[in-house]
Design an enzyme around this catalytic site. Structure first.
Site, PDB file in Angstrom:
ATOM      1  N   LYS A  55       0.835  -1.323   0.090  1.00  0.00           N
ATOM      2  CA  LYS A  55       0.041  -0.057   0.078  1.00  0.00           C
ATOM      3  C   LYS A  55       0.784   1.250  -0.102  1.00  0.00           C
ATOM      4  CE  LYS A  55      -3.624  -2.396   2.286  1.00  0.00           C
ATOM      5  NZ  LYS A  55      -4.235  -2.807   3.686  1.00  0.00           N
ATOM      6  N   GLN A  99      -4.413  -1.460   9.922  1.00  0.00           N
ATOM      7  CA  GLN A  99      -4.380  -3.001   9.166  1.00  0.00           C
ATOM      8  C   GLN A  99      -4.739  -4.039  10.399  1.00  0.00           C
ATOM      9  OE1 GLN A  99      -3.289  -3.410   5.958  1.00  0.00           O
ATOM     10  NE2 GLN A  99      -3.690  -5.462   6.361  1.00  0.00           N
ATOM     11  N   ASP A 122     -10.744   2.966   3.996  1.00  0.00           N
ATOM     12  CA  ASP A 122     -11.059   1.433   4.062  1.00  0.00           C
ATOM     13  C   ASP A 122     -12.414   1.415   4.217  1.00  0.00           C
ATOM     14  OD1 ASP A 122      -8.724  -0.124   3.576  1.00  0.00           O
ATOM     15  OD2 ASP A 122      -8.209  -0.416   5.687  1.00  0.00           O
TER      16      ASP A 122
END
Ligand code: NAP
Length: 285
Positions: A55, A99, A122
């Protein structure tokens, strides 16, 4: 014999990243700052390190600033929450992601929900899920967004189409169904307790698999000419495998995504897209 058109997610993701590179540069030229993505990785899970690294690299490639925060596995809750609050308040940070999974002493859902909705790239906070459910503007989860972009690139008409999603996770299946509904498809969401899954799949003009069971969906579950999107990413000894029996389904479908090279590459590209959108929305007020 393969009848279906192959939906090339790698090419679509590359095209999206190329467009984002231009759009990020235009944003920087107009506003005198670059969009920024903060990633938070707690602990040393090997898979998570690979994902976060990918990412951050992807950000650098399109010109988005990266803030790569790595904390020890035994970091106390208060320190993680404090960092998230700092990132929420930092004007250089447009998007934040935590994460998952996080170490056992922490609560992943609590930490995710600490992220300000306008920075939730997200799309996994309660606020973002609520905005999607109510049809309000907001940041949407990356994988189902990638599927919608793939369908658009393929010229698939969703209005009035019968769409079937297999899977109802908060990350994929549920928001997938909502995005298809927002695009005016008639949506059925299936799950592990669905009766006669095969019969429901046979109705689908657009079939999205978001299951995690290799080769679950058989060739004779596919309506001839249907568009089949295989979101499954199952790691077998033979390699990465989807949820759809690709060889059989591609004889019947009109178009189909391969695994790998279908949905997967779109996910990170959509994370970058969300980060730019978050930066733009802040300035739009
Ligand atoms: P998940 O949280 O495990 O959800 C799986 C869903 O599939 C659940 O709703 C489950 O039903 C349903 N299901 C399981 N077995 C089934 C069966 N035999 N028949 C019908 N439904 C069944 O998984 P997820 O996070 O949504 O991920 C799904 C797949 O997508 C995985 O392969 C994952 O690796 C992949 N994925 C890919 C990306 C990407 O970047 N391309 C991103 C995210 C996920 P219940 O709710 O009844 O248990």
């Amino acid at each position: 014999m393969m009848a279906a058109t192959l939906i090339d997610g790698k090419a679509s993701a590359a095209a999206l990243r190329a467009r984002l590179t231009i759009d990020v540069a235009a944003f920087a030229a107009t506003h005198g700052r670059t969009p920024g993505l903060a990633t938070l990785l707690i602990g040393d899970d090997a898979g998570s390190q690979v994902y976060v690294g990918a990412k951050q690299r992807a950000c650098a490639e399109v010109g988005i600033s990266g803030f790569d925060h790595r904390l020890a596995a035994d970091t106390p809750r208060a320190a993680v929450v404090g960092l998230l609050d700092e990132l929420n308040a930092d004007p250089d940070v447009s998007g934040i992601l935590c994460q998952l999974p996080v170490p056992a002493q922490l609560n992943g859902a609590e930490l995710t929900n600490r992220i300000a909705a306008d920075k939730d790239v997200d799309g996994l906070t309660v606020a973002s899920a609520g905005r999607l459910a109510l049809g309000l503007p907001g940041l949407r989860p990356c994988t189902p967004t990638g599927v919608i972009l793939l369908l658009a690139a393929q010229g698939v008409h969703l209005k009035g189409a019968e769409a079937v999603v297999i899977g109802r996770s908060n990350l994929f299946g549920k928001p997938m169904g909502q995005l298809l509904l927002a695009a005016n498809a008639t949506v059925t969401i299936c799950h592990s307790r669905t009766a006669d899954l095969a019969a429901i799949c046979r109705r689908a003009d657009v079939l999205v698999a978001a299951v995690g069971v290799p080769n679950l969906i058989q060739g004779d579950w596919i309506k001839p000419g249907a568009v089949v999107i295989d979101g499954g990413m199952n790691r077998l000894d033979s390699g990465l495998t989807g949820d759809v029996d690709f060889a059989a389904a591609s004889e019947v479908a009109g178009a189909i995504t391969p695994v790998p090279g279908g949905v997967g590459p779109m996910t990170i590209a959509c994370l970058l897209r969300n980060t730019l959108q978050a930066a733009e929305r802040v300035l739009a007020g």
